[in-house]
Design a protein around this motif. Structure first.
Motif, PDB file in Angstrom:
ATOM      1  N   LYS A  90     -28.700-120.756 -86.913  1.00  0.00           N
ATOM      2  CA  LYS A  90     -28.213-121.356 -85.674  1.00  0.00           C
ATOM      3  C   LYS A  90     -29.122-120.879 -84.547  1.00  0.00           C
ATOM      4  O   LYS A  90     -29.341-119.677 -84.393  1.00  0.00           O
ATOM      5  N   THR A  91     -29.652-121.820 -83.785  1.00  0.00           N
ATOM      6  CA  THR A  91     -30.502-121.497 -82.649  1.00  0.00           C
ATOM      7  C   THR A  91     -29.757-121.869 -81.378  1.00  0.00           C
ATOM      8  O   THR A  91     -29.151-122.929 -81.296  1.00  0.00           O
ATOM      9  N   GLY A  92     -29.795-120.968 -80.393  1.00  0.00           N
ATOM     10  CA  GLY A  92     -29.105-121.258 -79.147  1.00  0.00           C
ATOM     11  C   GLY A  92     -29.296-120.163 -78.131  1.00  0.00           C
ATOM     12  O   GLY A  92     -30.125-119.266 -78.279  1.00  0.00           O
ATOM     13  N   THR A  93     -28.468-120.255 -77.088  1.00  0.00           N
ATOM     14  CA  THR A  93     -28.439-119.251 -76.034  1.00  0.00           C
ATOM     15  C   THR A  93     -27.183-118.429 -76.243  1.00  0.00           C
ATOM     16  O   THR A  93     -26.079-118.980 -76.313  1.00  0.00           O
ATOM     17  N   PHE A  94     -27.362-117.116 -76.334  1.00  0.00           N
ATOM     18  CA  PHE A  94     -26.255-116.222 -76.647  1.00  0.00           C
ATOM     19  C   PHE A  94     -26.105-115.148 -75.572  1.00  0.00           C
ATOM     20  O   PHE A  94     -27.100-114.595 -75.102  1.00  0.00           O
ATOM     21  N   LEU A  95     -24.866-114.855 -75.220  1.00  0.00           N
ATOM     22  CA  LEU A  95     -24.536-113.744 -74.338  1.00  0.00           C
ATOM     23  C   LEU A  95     -24.039-112.607 -75.215  1.00  0.00           C
ATOM     24  O   LEU A  95     -23.178-112.817 -76.071  1.00  0.00           O
ATOM     25  N   VAL A  96     -24.602-111.417 -75.018  1.00  0.00           N
ATOM     26  CA  VAL A  96     -24.133-110.248 -75.765  1.00  0.00           C
ATOM     27  C   VAL A  96     -22.878-109.740 -75.060  1.00  0.00           C
ATOM     28  O   VAL A  96     -22.930-109.289 -73.921  1.00  0.00           O
ATOM     29  N   THR A  97     -21.734-109.874 -75.732  1.00  0.00           N
ATOM     30  CA  THR A  97     -20.455-109.479 -75.123  1.00  0.00           C
ATOM     31  C   THR A  97     -20.035-108.066 -75.508  1.00  0.00           C
ATOM     32  O   THR A  97     -19.178-107.482 -74.863  1.00  0.00           O
ATOM     33  N   HIS A  98     -20.640-107.530 -76.554  1.00  0.00           N
ATOM     34  CA  HIS A  98     -20.364-106.157 -76.989  1.00  0.00           C
ATOM     35  C   HIS A  98     -21.600-105.647 -77.707  1.00  0.00           C
ATOM     36  O   HIS A  98     -22.249-106.374 -78.454  1.00  0.00           O
ATOM     37  N   ALA A  99     -21.903-104.375 -77.488  1.00  0.00           N
ATOM     38  CA  ALA A  99     -23.026-103.755 -78.196  1.00  0.00           C
ATOM     39  C   ALA A  99     -22.767-102.261 -78.305  1.00  0.00           C
ATOM     40  O   ALA A  99     -22.374-101.610 -77.334  1.00  0.00           O
ATOM     41  N   ASP A 100     -22.914-101.733 -79.510  1.00  0.00           N
ATOM     42  CA  ASP A 100     -22.877-100.288 -79.722  1.00  0.00           C
ATOM     43  C   ASP A 100     -23.992 -99.950 -80.700  1.00  0.00           C
ATOM     44  O   ASP A 100     -24.811-100.805 -81.029  1.00  0.00           O
ATOM     45  N   GLU A 101     -24.030 -98.720 -81.152  1.00  0.00           N
ATOM     46  CA  GLU A 101     -25.130 -98.298 -82.017  1.00  0.00           C
ATOM     47  C   GLU A 101     -25.247 -99.116 -83.298  1.00  0.00           C
ATOM     48  O   GLU A 101     -26.349 -99.365 -83.777  1.00  0.00           O
ATOM     49  N   GLY A 102     -24.110 -99.529 -83.857  1.00  0.00           N
ATOM     50  CA  GLY A 102     -24.151-100.156 -85.168  1.00  0.00           C
ATOM     51  C   GLY A 102     -23.972-101.653 -85.222  1.00  0.00           C
ATOM     52  O   GLY A 102     -24.191-102.266 -86.269  1.00  0.00           O
ATOM     53  N   SER A 103     -23.571-102.263 -84.131  1.00  0.00           N
ATOM     54  CA  SER A 103     -23.329-103.707 -84.187  1.00  0.00           C
ATOM     55  C   SER A 103     -23.403-104.311 -82.789  1.00  0.00           C
ATOM     56  O   SER A 103     -23.531-103.605 -81.786  1.00  0.00           O
ATOM     57  N   ALA A 104     -23.289-105.623 -82.763  1.00  0.00           N
ATOM     58  CA  ALA A 104     -23.256-106.353 -81.497  1.00  0.00           C
ATOM     59  C   ALA A 104     -22.476-107.636 -81.717  1.00  0.00           C
ATOM     60  O   ALA A 104     -22.328-108.104 -82.851  1.00  0.00           O
ATOM     61  N   VAL A 115     -20.101-113.286 -93.358  1.00  0.00           N
ATOM     62  CA  VAL A 115     -19.175-113.076 -92.242  1.00  0.00           C
ATOM     63  C   VAL A 115     -19.854-112.371 -91.076  1.00  0.00           C
ATOM     64  O   VAL A 115     -19.421-112.508 -89.942  1.00  0.00           O
ATOM     65  N   ALA A 116     -20.904-111.629 -91.358  1.00  0.00           N
ATOM     66  CA  ALA A 116     -21.694-110.984 -90.304  1.00  0.00           C
ATOM     67  C   ALA A 116     -23.029-111.718 -90.214  1.00  0.00           C
ATOM     68  O   ALA A 116     -23.496-112.325 -91.176  1.00  0.00           O
ATOM     69  N   TRP A 117     -23.616-111.650 -89.040  1.00  0.00           N
ATOM     70  CA  TRP A 117     -24.844-112.384 -88.772  1.00  0.00           C
ATOM     71  C   TRP A 117     -26.005-111.421 -88.535  1.00  0.00           C
ATOM     72  O   TRP A 117     -25.799-110.250 -88.248  1.00  0.00           O
ATOM     73  N   GLU A 118     -27.222-111.955 -88.632  1.00  0.00           N
ATOM     74  CA  GLU A 118     -28.412-111.185 -88.314  1.00  0.00           C
ATOM     75  C   GLU A 118     -29.336-112.055 -87.468  1.00  0.00           C
ATOM     76  O   GLU A 118     -29.285-113.281 -87.530  1.00  0.00           O
ATOM     77  N   VAL A 119     -30.167-111.401 -86.688  1.00  0.00           N
ATOM     78  CA  VAL A 119     -31.115-112.115 -85.839  1.00  0.00           C
ATOM     79  C   VAL A 119     -32.367-112.439 -86.653  1.00  0.00           C
ATOM     80  O   VAL A 119     -32.940-111.562 -87.288  1.00  0.00           O
ATOM     81  N   VAL A 120     -32.756-113.696 -86.623  1.00  0.00           N
ATOM     82  CA  VAL A 120     -33.972-114.143 -87.288  1.00  0.00           C
ATOM     83  C   VAL A 120     -35.142-114.031 -86.308  1.00  0.00           C
ATOM     84  O   VAL A 120     -36.212-113.535 -86.648  1.00  0.00           O
ATOM     85  N   GLU A 121     -34.914-114.500 -85.071  1.00  0.00           N
ATOM     86  CA  GLU A 121     -35.980-114.492 -84.071  1.00  0.00           C
ATOM     87  C   GLU A 121     -35.364-114.518 -82.673  1.00  0.00           C
ATOM     88  O   GLU A 121     -34.359-115.185 -82.437  1.00  0.00           O
ATOM     89  N   VAL A 122     -35.983-113.782 -81.760  1.00  0.00           N
ATOM     90  CA  VAL A 122     -35.614-113.827 -80.349  1.00  0.00           C
ATOM     91  C   VAL A 122     -36.788-114.456 -79.604  1.00  0.00           C
ATOM     92  O   VAL A 122     -37.870-113.881 -79.545  1.00  0.00           O
ATOM     93  N   ALA A 123     -36.561-115.636 -79.048  1.00  0.00           N
ATOM     94  CA  ALA A 123     -37.614-116.341 -78.320  1.00  0.00           C
ATOM     95  C   ALA A 123     -37.710-115.838 -76.883  1.00  0.00           C
ATOM     96  O   ALA A 123     -38.787-115.818 -76.304  1.00  0.00           O
ATOM     97  N   GLU A 124     -36.560-115.437 -76.325  1.00  0.00           N
ATOM     98  CA  GLU A 124     -36.540-114.953 -74.947  1.00  0.00           C
ATOM     99  C   GLU A 124     -35.338-114.033 -74.770  1.00  0.00           C
ATOM    100  O   GLU A 124     -34.284-114.241 -75.361  1.00  0.00           O
ATOM    101  N   ARG A 125     -35.525-113.023 -73.944  1.00  0.00           N
ATOM    102  CA  ARG A 125     -34.436-112.103 -73.599  1.00  0.00           C
ATOM    103  C   ARG A 125     -34.451-111.931 -72.087  1.00  0.00           C
ATOM    104  O   ARG A 125     -35.509-111.746 -71.495  1.00  0.00           O
ATOM    105  N   ARG A 126     -33.281-112.016 -71.475  1.00  0.00           N
ATOM    106  CA  ARG A 126     -33.218-111.817 -70.031  1.00  0.00           C
ATOM    107  C   ARG A 126     -31.881-111.213 -69.645  1.00  0.00           C
ATOM    108  O   ARG A 126     -30.925-111.265 -70.402  1.00  0.00           O
TER     109      ARG A 126
END
Length: 157
Positions: free
Chosen positions: A4-18, A55-66
């Motif tokens: 799935k490609t899109g624009t995502f907002l990180v709503t939670h992040a800790d050492e082991g997950s996001a 059930v859990a996801w992984e990042v394939v590619e980050v095209a942009e981060r802001r």
């Protein structure tokens, strides 16, 4: 499931997950690990579910981060915003496209609540989501307390 490609907002992040929320459809995706992100980061990315249970996801590619800069200014609303507000009832919101990119919102609130309303806009995760969806990198809140006018500007730069 597939990528799935899109624009995502990180709503939670800790050492082991996001946790990522897709700003186009609101769908929430729990990452199997933290791909070096922090809460309120906005990513243009491709993700995919991890096998075998998917059930859990992984990042394939980050095209942009802001990051979205939230600014509580001491500037007055624009002339355009004041003209729009003059035609509104308390509680109304008008959305206007900016020339180029971005969007401007004009909110009419009871004058005694203007400062609290501005703080609410800046604290609302929905403000960051909207900015991400619009491609904005800065959200600027202007207000006229005597008239109960908030001018929220979603700016591309």
């Amino acid at each position: 499931m597939s990528e799935k490609t899109g624009t995502f907002l990180v709503t939670h992040a800790d050492e082991g997950s996001a946790v990522f929320r897709d700003v186009s459809d609101g769908q929430v995706h729990t990452m199997a690990s933290n791909p070096d992100v922090a809460e309120q980061d906005v990513l243009e990315a491709t993700i995919r579910p991890q096998p075998p249970m998917e059930v859990a996801w992984e990042v394939v590619e980050v095209a942009e981060r802001r990051e979205i800069e939230l600014v509580d200014t001491d500037l007055s609303p624009t002339t355009q915003a004041m003209e729009i507000a003059a035609e509104q009832e308390v509680g109304d919101v008008e959305r206007v496209e900016r020339a180029g990119e971005g969007e401007v919102h004009v909110l009419s609130v009871p004058p005694e609540t203007t400062e609290d309303a501005a703080a609410d806009v800046l604290d609302d995760e929905g403000t960051i989501e909207r900015a991400a969806r619009l491609g904005a990198v800065r959200v600027e809140v202007r207000r006229e307390e005597d008239d109960g006018v908030l001018n929220v500007r979603y700016l591309p730069d």
